[in-house]
Design an enzyme around this catalytic site. Structure first.
Site, PDB file in Angstrom:
ATOM      1  N   ASP A  98      -2.568  21.883   6.168  1.00 34.30           N
ATOM      2  CA  ASP A  98      -3.007  23.278   6.105  1.00 34.30           C
ATOM      3  C   ASP A  98      -2.031  24.118   5.279  1.00 34.30           C
ATOM      4  O   ASP A  98      -0.843  24.173   5.569  1.00 34.30           O
ATOM      5  CB  ASP A  98      -3.130  23.847   7.527  1.00 34.30           C
ATOM      6  CG  ASP A  98      -4.010  25.080   7.563  1.00 34.30           C
ATOM      7  OD1 ASP A  98      -3.761  26.019   6.773  1.00 34.30           O
ATOM      8  OD2 ASP A  98      -4.958  25.109   8.366  1.00 34.30           O
ATOM      9  N   SER A 146      -8.579  29.487   6.841  1.00 34.83           N
ATOM     10  CA  SER A 146      -8.679  28.103   7.328  1.00 34.83           C
ATOM     11  C   SER A 146     -10.035  27.830   7.958  1.00 34.83           C
ATOM     12  O   SER A 146     -10.495  26.690   7.968  1.00 34.83           O
ATOM     13  CB  SER A 146      -7.591  27.823   8.365  1.00 34.83           C
ATOM     14  OG  SER A 146      -6.341  27.975   7.784  1.00 34.83           O
ATOM     15  N   THR A 199      -8.828  24.929  12.157  1.00 32.25           N
ATOM     16  CA  THR A 199      -9.155  23.618  11.593  1.00 32.25           C
ATOM     17  C   THR A 199      -9.735  22.662  12.640  1.00 32.25           C
ATOM     18  O   THR A 199     -10.851  22.158  12.460  1.00 32.25           O
ATOM     19  CB  THR A 199      -7.936  22.997  10.880  1.00 32.25           C
ATOM     20  OG1 THR A 199      -7.409  23.951   9.966  1.00 32.25           O
ATOM     21  CG2 THR A 199      -8.313  21.727  10.146  1.00 32.25           C
ATOM     22  N   GLU A 340      -4.066  17.042  11.571  1.00 34.92           N
ATOM     23  CA  GLU A 340      -3.678  18.211  10.769  1.00 34.92           C
ATOM     24  C   GLU A 340      -2.175  18.476  10.843  1.00 34.92           C
ATOM     25  O   GLU A 340      -1.604  18.580  11.928  1.00 34.92           O
ATOM     26  CB  GLU A 340      -4.424  19.462  11.250  1.00 34.92           C
ATOM     27  CG  GLU A 340      -4.125  20.666  10.364  1.00 34.92           C
ATOM     28  CD  GLU A 340      -4.602  21.992  10.944  1.00 34.92           C
ATOM     29  OE1 GLU A 340      -5.003  22.854  10.163  1.00 34.92           O
ATOM     30  OE2 GLU A 340      -4.558  22.184  12.177  1.00 34.92           O
ATOM     31  N   HIS A 496      -2.865  33.736   2.004  1.00 38.69           N
ATOM     32  CA  HIS A 496      -3.287  32.537   1.271  1.00 38.69           C
ATOM     33  C   HIS A 496      -3.460  32.841  -0.212  1.00 38.69           C
ATOM     34  O   HIS A 496      -3.487  34.007  -0.602  1.00 38.69           O
ATOM     35  CB  HIS A 496      -4.623  32.027   1.829  1.00 38.69           C
ATOM     36  CG  HIS A 496      -4.555  31.637   3.276  1.00 38.69           C
ATOM     37  ND1 HIS A 496      -5.674  31.314   4.012  1.00 38.69           N
ATOM     38  CD2 HIS A 496      -3.511  31.520   4.122  1.00 38.69           C
ATOM     39  CE1 HIS A 496      -5.312  31.012   5.244  1.00 38.69           C
ATOM     40  NE2 HIS A 496      -4.009  31.137   5.343  1.00 38.69           N
TER      41      HIS A 496
END
Ligand SMILES: *[C@@H]1O[C@H](CO)[C@@H](O)[C@H](O)[C@H]1NC(C)=O
Ligand SMILES: *[C@@H]1O[C@H](CO)[C@@H](O)[C@H](O)[C@H]1NC(C)=O
Ligand SMILES: *[C@@H]1O[C@H](CO)[C@@H](O)[C@H](O)[C@H]1NC(C)=O
Ligand SMILES: [Zn+2]
Ligand SMILES: [Zn+2]
Length: 598
Positions: A98, A146, A199, A340, A496
């Site tokens: 991630d 995400s 996620t 993850e 992000h």
């Protein structure tokens, strides 16, 4: 041969490559384009000829190698389809790093080489398995979160930021994990953050907004239209499973999901001793619910000194592989496991390079462990690894003064840090809660900087910025910035970014459909295709379920299960606030095309 006149207006030749290089470098610095002069003489046509020849030869080689690969996969394995995919029993492991963009890899590679005394060509395990790149935008923004990112992987569809496996029209979409479970595969989720975070949530639940983690927890333990779809859960996020009357709960209501899960057959583990009792997975009994932290498992840089409290990502991955492999030993179907490296993203949000390199290394180790499993296991399988997006706008260089920039960055600064900015910040917070003496506070900050971050030369201004109550920056961010500047690491955002991210696979042969540049939804398509799953019929099942048609008191069928698309009252204190997108209520009316409002 007569010299041909140039096609464009003739200029005096300045064909000295040194001059040209200087011009180009100047162009890079000034942003002004260089002007090249062309004389198309014999040399020019010779170059064209050579180029054409090289092109034809390259194409021929590619065509031949594709034909050869195709042929050899047809002749060598009777049980393989034309893409090299096994047709019998098989396992699929999907890994998500991630928030890990390409710059994170470069940074971590150099850090590893420095700290372990390795040569320049010693690279990460991931580096050896790169097959392609992924475009990450969501349906609502060029910069995904995400939730939308994982919905692309789980359902193979674009959706809005915040969506947990629901489409822009707020209807649920069947996921790879659900379809695998329906098809008889065993399934697992392994993470280092809350198991209710976006996620993992996207594989085993459906809600209109990622903040509905209480609902996500309920669905993950089987209060789900399809019943229980997950066989193995390992990670953090215990707080969403405990009733609000309990210490360490972050649920809004007084439901005890741990008890409910146990009644439903889950074997519950909540600490390191519980994890160790699995004996590396050989003693695991499914279904298994392992919640090893209230919220996040600490960053690897902090966890490694609390190894007796929290298992590592690699340890959890190995145990999950062993447990799932054992549970499917006598089955016609294998397993689907999602792993993850959740907190690479958090280190990016915190702009903390020392925390991030250690997260990436931990992820690389987990990836290597999965490869090792695949090599040794008799059931064929594949691991595909990718990121949902990049976080932080990380750049592995930073201009610190107006003069000509330095061509360097200093991994040694990261190597000198023994803890994350998050960890140091917690220590400071508990100290300053009891101590108000300014000079004592300053001394304490200097001590933290030296002992935990390896910074002995902090200026008075920097120390002041940490404790200044008027400062617009949180102490955690100041600590991270003190490290980043010294290492000459740059960050563009605490959020992000839209840069393409890498795709990795255990082999080119198995990952063939993912070679090249892809939309993130094609990764979801690959996962479904690898296990021959029918996501459409899973979607139909979800939509025709009682859950879907049961009306809540408000009469809105969407609310009964997926949560209010416009937001409802949930607890978010103490959770990762960068993910809170919670100020949208009232922007549009209920029941309208609400997908547009996120
Ligand atoms: C705990 O949950 C119950 C409902 O399940 C609610 O009535 C109560 O107000 C909650 N208590 C707290 C402190 O949030
Ligand atoms: C790391 O710490 C050592 C010991 O304090 C120091 O000598 C060295 O300069 C530091 N390295 C960097 C790159 O700051
Ligand atoms: C504050 O702490 C310093 C030492 O850190 C001490 O010398 C000083 O006396 C303290 N001041 C007060 C008001 O307590
Ligand atoms: Zn993410
Ligand atoms: Zn994030």
């Amino acid at each position: 041969m007569a010299r041909e006149e140039p096609l464009l207006a003739p200029r005096p030749s300045s064909d000295h490559s040194s001059i040209r290089n200087a011009e180009e470098e100047d162009a890079l610095l000034t942003g002004v384009r260089t002007h090249r002069n062309h004389r198309r003489g014999w040399a020019f046509w010779k170059e064209i000829g050579l180029f054409t020849w090289a092109l034809v030869a390259t194409v021929a080689v590619i065509v031949l190698s594709v034909v050869y690969q195709h042929e050899s996969s047809r002749t060598h394995g009777h049980s393989k389809d034309p893409w090299g995919k096994p047709t019998g029993k098989r396992n699929l492991i999907f890994m998500v790093s991630d928030g890990m963009g390409p710059a994170s890899l470069s940074m971590t590679r150099s850090y590893k080489q420095l700290t372990q005394g390795l040569p320049i060509n010693d690279i990460l395990v991931l580096d050896k398995h790169i097959v392609g790149t992924s475009r990450t935008r969501s349906s609502s923004s060029l910069v995904t979160d995400s939730a939308a990112g994982a919905t692309a992987f789980s359902c193979g569809h674009k959706s809005y930021n915040g969506a947990i496996s629901v489409l822009p029209d707020h209807s649920p979409c069947g996921t790879v994990l659900e379809a695998a479970s329906l098809a008889g595969y065993k399934t697992g989720l392994v993470v280092t953050t809350r198991i209710t975070d976006a996620t993992p949530a996207c594989f085993a639940s459906h809600v209109n907004l990622r903040q509905y983690e209480d609902r996500i927890a309920e669905q993950e333990i089987g209060e789900h239209p399809l019943g229980r779809v997950v066989d193995l859960i390992m990670g953090g996020g215990r707080c969403h499973f405990l009733p609000n009357s309990t210490d360490g709960s972050c649920r809004r209501d007084d439901r005890d999901l741990v008890e409910i899960a146990k009644k439903g057959g889950f074997h519950y583990l909540h600490d390191r001793a519980g994890f160790d009792s699995l004996n590396g997975g050989t003693e695991a009994k499914l279904p298994l619910l392992g919640l090893f932290a209230d919220k996040d498992i600490p960053f690897e840089i902090d966890r490694r000194s609390q190894d007796d409290v929290y298992p590592s990502l690699e340890e959890m991955a190995r145990a999950a592989l062993t447990a799932l492999s054992q549970a499917t030993a006598d089955s016609d179907q294998g397993f689907f496991l999602m792993i993850e490296g959740s907190r690479i993203d958090h280190a990016g949000h915190g702009n903390d390079p020392a925390a991030q390199v250690n997260e990436v290394l931990a992820y690389d180790k987990a990836f290597a462990a999965v490869l090792e499993f695949l090599e040794q296991d008799s059931t064929p399988g594949v691991v595909v690894s990718t990121s949902d997006h990049e976080t932080g706008g990380l750049s592995v260089a930073r201009q610190l003064n107006p003069e000509y920039p330095d061509y360097k960055w200093l991994p040694g600064v990261l190597a000198n840090a023994s803890h994350s900015a998050e960890y140091v910040n917690k220590k400071l917070a508990s100290y300053s809660a009891a101590e108000t003496n300014d000079s004592a506070l300053r001394n304490f900050v200097r001590k933290l900087l030296v002992e935990d971050l390896g910074i002995a030369d902090a200026t008075d201004e920097e120390v002041h910025a940490v404790i200044d109550p008027e400062s617009p920056y949180a102490p955690k961010d100041v600590f991270a910035d003190i490290i980043s500047r010294r290492a000459q690491i740059g960050w563009a955002t605490h959020g992000h970014s839209a840069v393409d991210v890498n795709i990795y696979a255990s082999s080119n042969e198995h990952g063939f459909p993912l070679v090249g540049n892809h939309e993130n939804t094609e990764i979801g398509d690959f996962l479904a295709n690898y296990l021959d799953l029918d996501l459409k019929s899973t979607t139909k099942k979800l939509r025709s379920s009682d859950y879907w048609s049961t009306s809540s008191s408000s009469g809105d069928k969407y609310l009964s299960w997926l949560g209010d698309p416009l937001g409802e009252d949930v607890r978010t204190e103490g959770l990762d606030t960068y993910h809170g997108e919670f100020r949208k209520r009232g922007l549009s009316e209920r029941g309208c095309n609400c997908g547009e409002t996120h």
